[in-house]
Design a protein around this motif. Structure first.
Motif, PDB file in Angstrom:
ATOM      1  N   VAL A 193       0.819  -1.218   0.000  1.00  0.00           N
ATOM      2  CA  VAL A 193       0.000   0.000   0.000  1.00  0.00           C
ATOM      3  C   VAL A 193       0.855   1.271   0.000  1.00  0.00           C
ATOM      4  O   VAL A 193       0.617   2.181  -0.808  1.00  0.00           O
ATOM      5  N   PRO A 194       1.856   1.420   0.884  1.00  0.00           N
ATOM      6  CA  PRO A 194       2.639   2.663   0.870  1.00  0.00           C
ATOM      7  C   PRO A 194       3.332   2.936  -0.459  1.00  0.00           C
ATOM      8  O   PRO A 194       3.408   4.095  -0.887  1.00  0.00           O
ATOM      9  N   ILE A 195       3.841   1.880  -1.115  1.00  0.00           N
ATOM     10  CA  ILE A 195       4.510   2.091  -2.396  1.00  0.00           C
ATOM     11  C   ILE A 195       3.534   2.689  -3.411  1.00  0.00           C
ATOM     12  O   ILE A 195       3.843   3.665  -4.118  1.00  0.00           O
ATOM     13  N   LEU A 196       2.350   2.112  -3.492  1.00  0.00           N
ATOM     14  CA  LEU A 196       1.357   2.618  -4.447  1.00  0.00           C
ATOM     15  C   LEU A 196       0.869   4.003  -4.048  1.00  0.00           C
ATOM     16  O   LEU A 196       0.622   4.854  -4.910  1.00  0.00           O
ATOM     17  N   VAL A 197       0.723   4.252  -2.749  1.00  0.00           N
ATOM     18  CA  VAL A 197       0.288   5.580  -2.293  1.00  0.00           C
ATOM     19  C   VAL A 197       1.322   6.632  -2.684  1.00  0.00           C
ATOM     20  O   VAL A 197       0.967   7.750  -3.072  1.00  0.00           O
ATOM     21  N   VAL A 198       2.606   6.282  -2.583  1.00  0.00           N
ATOM     22  CA  VAL A 198       3.655   7.228  -2.987  1.00  0.00           C
ATOM     23  C   VAL A 198       3.477   7.621  -4.449  1.00  0.00           C
ATOM     24  O   VAL A 198       3.477   8.806  -4.805  1.00  0.00           O
ATOM     25  N   GLY A 199       3.326   6.623  -5.319  1.00  0.00           N
ATOM     26  CA  GLY A 199       3.171   6.921  -6.745  1.00  0.00           C
ATOM     27  C   GLY A 199       1.916   7.710  -7.044  1.00  0.00           C
ATOM     28  O   GLY A 199       1.937   8.673  -7.817  1.00  0.00           O
ATOM     29  N   ILE A 200       0.798   7.312  -6.417  1.00  0.00           N
ATOM     30  CA  ILE A 200      -0.477   7.986  -6.701  1.00  0.00           C
ATOM     31  C   ILE A 200      -0.477   9.405  -6.148  1.00  0.00           C
ATOM     32  O   ILE A 200      -0.856  10.357  -6.832  1.00  0.00           O
ATOM     33  N   MET A 201      -0.046   9.577  -4.882  1.00  0.00           N
ATOM     34  CA  MET A 201      -0.078  10.910  -4.278  1.00  0.00           C
ATOM     35  C   MET A 201       0.918  11.844  -4.947  1.00  0.00           C
ATOM     36  O   MET A 201       0.667  13.054  -5.037  1.00  0.00           O
ATOM     37  N   PHE A 202       2.035  11.304  -5.413  1.00  0.00           N
ATOM     38  CA  PHE A 202       2.957  12.155  -6.170  1.00  0.00           C
ATOM     39  C   PHE A 202       2.259  12.738  -7.384  1.00  0.00           C
ATOM     40  O   PHE A 202       2.332  13.932  -7.661  1.00  0.00           O
ATOM     41  N   GLY A 203       1.538  11.883  -8.105  1.00  0.00           N
ATOM     42  CA  GLY A 203       0.835  12.352  -9.292  1.00  0.00           C
ATOM     43  C   GLY A 203      -0.256  13.346  -8.963  1.00  0.00           C
ATOM     44  O   GLY A 203      -0.392  14.385  -9.619  1.00  0.00           O
ATOM     45  N   LEU A 204      -1.055  13.056  -7.924  1.00  0.00           N
ATOM     46  CA  LEU A 204      -2.158  13.953  -7.569  1.00  0.00           C
ATOM     47  C   LEU A 204      -1.631  15.289  -7.048  1.00  0.00           C
ATOM     48  O   LEU A 204      -2.200  16.347  -7.351  1.00  0.00           O
ATOM     49  N   SER A 205      -0.572  15.256  -6.244  1.00  0.00           N
ATOM     50  CA  SER A 205       0.027  16.506  -5.761  1.00  0.00           C
ATOM     51  C   SER A 205       0.573  17.317  -6.919  1.00  0.00           C
ATOM     52  O   SER A 205       0.445  18.556  -6.950  1.00  0.00           O
ATOM     53  N   MET A 206       1.179  16.643  -7.878  1.00  0.00           N
ATOM     54  CA  MET A 206       1.675  17.334  -9.066  1.00  0.00           C
ATOM     55  C   MET A 206       0.532  17.970  -9.843  1.00  0.00           C
ATOM     56  O   MET A 206       0.659  19.069 -10.389  1.00  0.00           O
ATOM     57  N   ASP A 207      -0.622  17.285  -9.875  1.00  0.00           N
ATOM     58  CA  ASP A 207      -1.785  17.839 -10.571  1.00  0.00           C
ATOM     59  C   ASP A 207      -2.129  19.217 -10.022  1.00  0.00           C
ATOM     60  O   ASP A 207      -2.250  20.199 -10.767  1.00  0.00           O
TER      61      ASP A 207
END
Length: 730
Positions: free
Chosen positions: A586-600
């Protein structure tokens, strides 16, 4: 992008029909081929992996599926004649069922240890053939539960009988309905509420069918579809909303529909494309970890995001062309037809808030930073692992069997450690016997039993039952103690090799591998974000601040799941069991997803600031105007994502609920505290330094225009009057 928008507008009916045809064509393919989801084992070089390989090499049956049938008799011992007769008959029929290799009954001399000391609980182990199919397993389940009565309670668990909670379609629908309500309440126009949802649903639907077909080519986890829906609905609605909002702004300014669509796609559409690509890059970056289950989830989520972006930049312009000016509310259309002037409107709340941040950047920035730090602090106690059946809903047969076993035999019996012992010589076999005796005296071990070795066999199996549950931190400590102290001492002076395996040890190893890679992955993601933002905004300071704040945002996401799922605050109320470790991936996927959403959000916010800076060269004004004009749409987008992600918490799947809680909390905090307070406050304090980039680096970097042709450097800004932001900020 403007050329694409005009083409989609001119051929709007054809574009819509192409998307509909694509859905039907892919759907027909799934109808014919079905799906082939499955969880792939990790290929990491771990102690548990070596144990599994050794056992598989020694015996083909070691890799076959098995499960437990567990029963209790209320107010009596399970050995009483009525219960004994009913369960013996059921076990005999199970032994004769297709696909069953063997059944170990507690009512035989060999199986007497399968009855608890108090006589209240018993279990039978069912071993299946390697080629058993789901229908045969389901038949065994029916045979096993047939004797059940009000007094004789029967439950099933184990690998073969594991039943994962099915995705809850009501949760998906609830998120969509809440998103529609939020959009309708804020914009007071049905089409503004409907279009982003239609676009997102089409994109997610197309991607779901595509992922089902890809499951025949790639190894994809059975949670990939649910995770893809969670991400796709959130980003899909937001991406479409940003384009629709810019289109509405142009229409209110008097621009014709075709030109407004082209302009919206050439500005916000570029930002959507850039933001979507960053999310895809972040997700695909997880492939570098080379972990099977994460690879599949990353590919599935990346496909979903890519198709939602494609829908936003092709299907949405076609739909906007079909409805024309009805994307505006009735009152707005009346104003537009009457050529009403909006310049006298009072500043909206987001314009007023932007002015407050500009007036007090230090105080507000410090408060926001303190709150964010407090929310991220629980991350320091993050413990990865795998939740056991004790965290399933109470009505689940796996949970009931878990509780029965824990009550009758102890919690550790639900996850014994399996030691693979390589003992080629007689001296090694004696060393194995001494090891078993030593294991019985180790703190945290309830019992250790060695399976008899046949003549000529060189690989032995020792079952070690911990005193604590599989997900307990004490069990993890026991595994490390055995590997670091007990086993090396037993191996000393012999050629015996012992490896600690089994499901519990495998989960612990998987968590350790991912935990060791997590810091490096976060660093890589931060560097990637820095490079992308440097190219987009021709600045060094903005990307540096963005990279640091992205890490802080990820810390908030981790803090949320630690509090709810590890500490257990609220998990029981959600029907998600007690506190336990966080699922390793879960943390690995959260890192990738939240990075993208924060970048948005960073892209949508700073690109508008950059556009204003290019026109005026006034940094303070650029930051204030950019915040005022994007504040409303970012807040609405965050509210929509919060609703969509939050709805998945109630789906009954603990893993998906962990994603839902972490992403919902992190997105809300990221949008409202980081993008609407901390980022503009820091940019006000830094002034013109925000936009500084060495000339040599500026020439070396590729030119990436996020906001269209107007998004260029402010070499000679022209003086302009203070803009009226009320029309788009309130």
């Amino acid at each position: 992008m403007s050329s694409l928008a005009r083409w989609c507008h001119r051929h709007r009916l054809a574009v819509v029909l192409v998307w509909v045809g694509l859905l039907f064509t892919l759907g027909a393919g799934v109808g014919a081929a079905g799906s082939a989801f499955g969880n792939s084992p990790t290929s990491q070089d771990t102690d548990s992996a070596r144990a599994t390989a050794l056992l598989q090499q020694a015996s083909n049956s070691a890799a076959a599926k098995s499960g437990r049938v567990v029963w209790q008799l209320d107010g009596a011992r399970v050995t009483e004649p009525a219960a004994r007769e009913a369960m013996t008959d059921a076990l005999e029929r199970i032994a004769d069922a297709p696909g069953v290799a063997a059944v170990s009954s507690p009512y035989t001399a060999e199986g007497r240890t399968q009855v608890s000391e108090d006589g209240g609980t018993a279990y039978a182990t069912v071993a299946f053939d390697r080629d058993v199919d789901d229908a045969q397993v389901d038949h065994v389940k029916e045979l096993a539960t047939e004797p059940g009565t009000a007094r004789l309670r029967i439950a099933l668990n184990g690998q073969a009988f594991t039943v994962n909670p099915a995705p809850n379609p009501i949760a998906d629908a609830m998120g969509i309905v809440l998103a529609f309500v939020v959009l309708l309440f804020v914009f007071r126009a049905v089409w503004v509420a409907a279009l982003p949802i239609i676009t997102a649903v089409v994109g997610v639907g197309t991607s779901a069918i595509t992922v089902m077909l890809l499951s025949h080519v790639l190894t994809l986890s059975d949670t990939t579809l649910t995770l893809g829906s969670l991400i796709g609905l959130g980003v899909g609605i937001d991406y479409a909303l940003f384009i629709v909002n810019r289109h509405r702004t142009h229409l209110r300014a008097g621009m014709a529909v075709p030109e407004s669509i082209a302009k919206a796609l050439d500005t916000s559409g570029r930002a959507v494309l850039f933001a979507g690509l960053t999310v895809v890059v972040a997700l695909l970056g997880m492939l570098t970890l080379n972990v099977g289950i994460i690879n599949g989830m990353a590919v599935g989520a990346a496909v979903t995001v890519a198709l939602t972006v494609l829908a936003a930049v092709t299907l949405l312009p076609a739909l906007l062309g079909m409805i024309g000016v009805r994307v505006l509310g009735r009152a707005e259309r009346r104003e537009l037809s009457a050529h009403a002037r909006r310049s006298g409107a009072r500043p909206g709340p987001w314009a007023r808030w932007a002015a407050v941040v500009q007036a007090r950047p230090r105080a507000l920035g410090l408060v926001a930073l303190a709150v964010l730090t407090a929310l991220a602090c629980p991350t320091l106690s993050l413990r990865l692992g795998a939740s056991d059946d004790g965290n399933l809903p109470a009505a689940s047969t796996n949970r009931q069997a878990y509780d029965m076993i824990a009550q009758g035999f102890g919690p550790g019996f639900n996850g014994p450690l399996v030691l693979a012992v390589q003992a080629p010589t007689a001296a090694d076999k004696e060393a194995e016997a001494r090891l078993v005796a030593d294991l019985g005296r180790v703190d945290g071990v309830a019992g250790a039993v060695a399976a008899p070795m046949k003549a000529g066999q060189s690989v032995g199996v020792v079952s070690v039952v911990p005193t604590t549950s599989p997900q307990s931190a004490a069990t993890s400590d026991l595994i490390h103690h055995l590997r670091d102290t007990v086993i090396p001492r037993a191996e000393q002076g012999t050629s015996m090799k012992v490896y600690v395996g089994g499901v519990t040890a495998g989960n612990d190893d998987f968590a350790s591998v991912l935990m060791s890679k997590l810091p490096v992955f976060v660093l890589v993601i931060a560097v990637l974000g820095f490079l992308l933002l440097t190219m987009a905004f021709r600045s060094l300071l903005i990307p540096a601040v963005g990279a640091v704040l992205n890490i802080l945002s990820i810390g908030v996401a981790f803090g949320a799941i630690v509090v709810v799922f590890q500490y257990g605050f609220g998990a029981g109320l959600l029907g998600l069991g007690a506190g336990g470790p966080i699922e390793s991936f879960v943390p690995i996927l959260v890192v990738g997803i939240m990075f993208g959403l924060s970048m948005d959000y960073q892209v949508f916010l700073v690109s508008r600031m950059r556009e204003e800076w290019a026109h005026t060269g006034d940094s303070g004004r650029a930051v204030r105007v950019g915040q005022a004009e994007t504040g409303k749409v970012i807040a609405v987008a965050a509210a929509i994502m919060f609703c969509v992600f939050g709805s998945f918490v109630f789906g009954g799947m603990r893993v998906i609920a962990e994603f839902g809680v972490s992403l919902a909390v992190a997105v809300a905090v990221d949008a409202l505290l980081i993008r609407m307070v901390l980022v503009p406050a820091l940019m006000h304090l830094c002034g013109k330094a925000n936009w500084w980039l060495p000339r040599a680096l500026d020439r070396a970097l590729p030119d990436v225009s996020v906001e269209g042709p107007a998004d260029g450097p402010a070499h000679a800004p022209r003086p302009t009057r203070e803009p009226q932001t009320a029309g788009v900020a309130d």
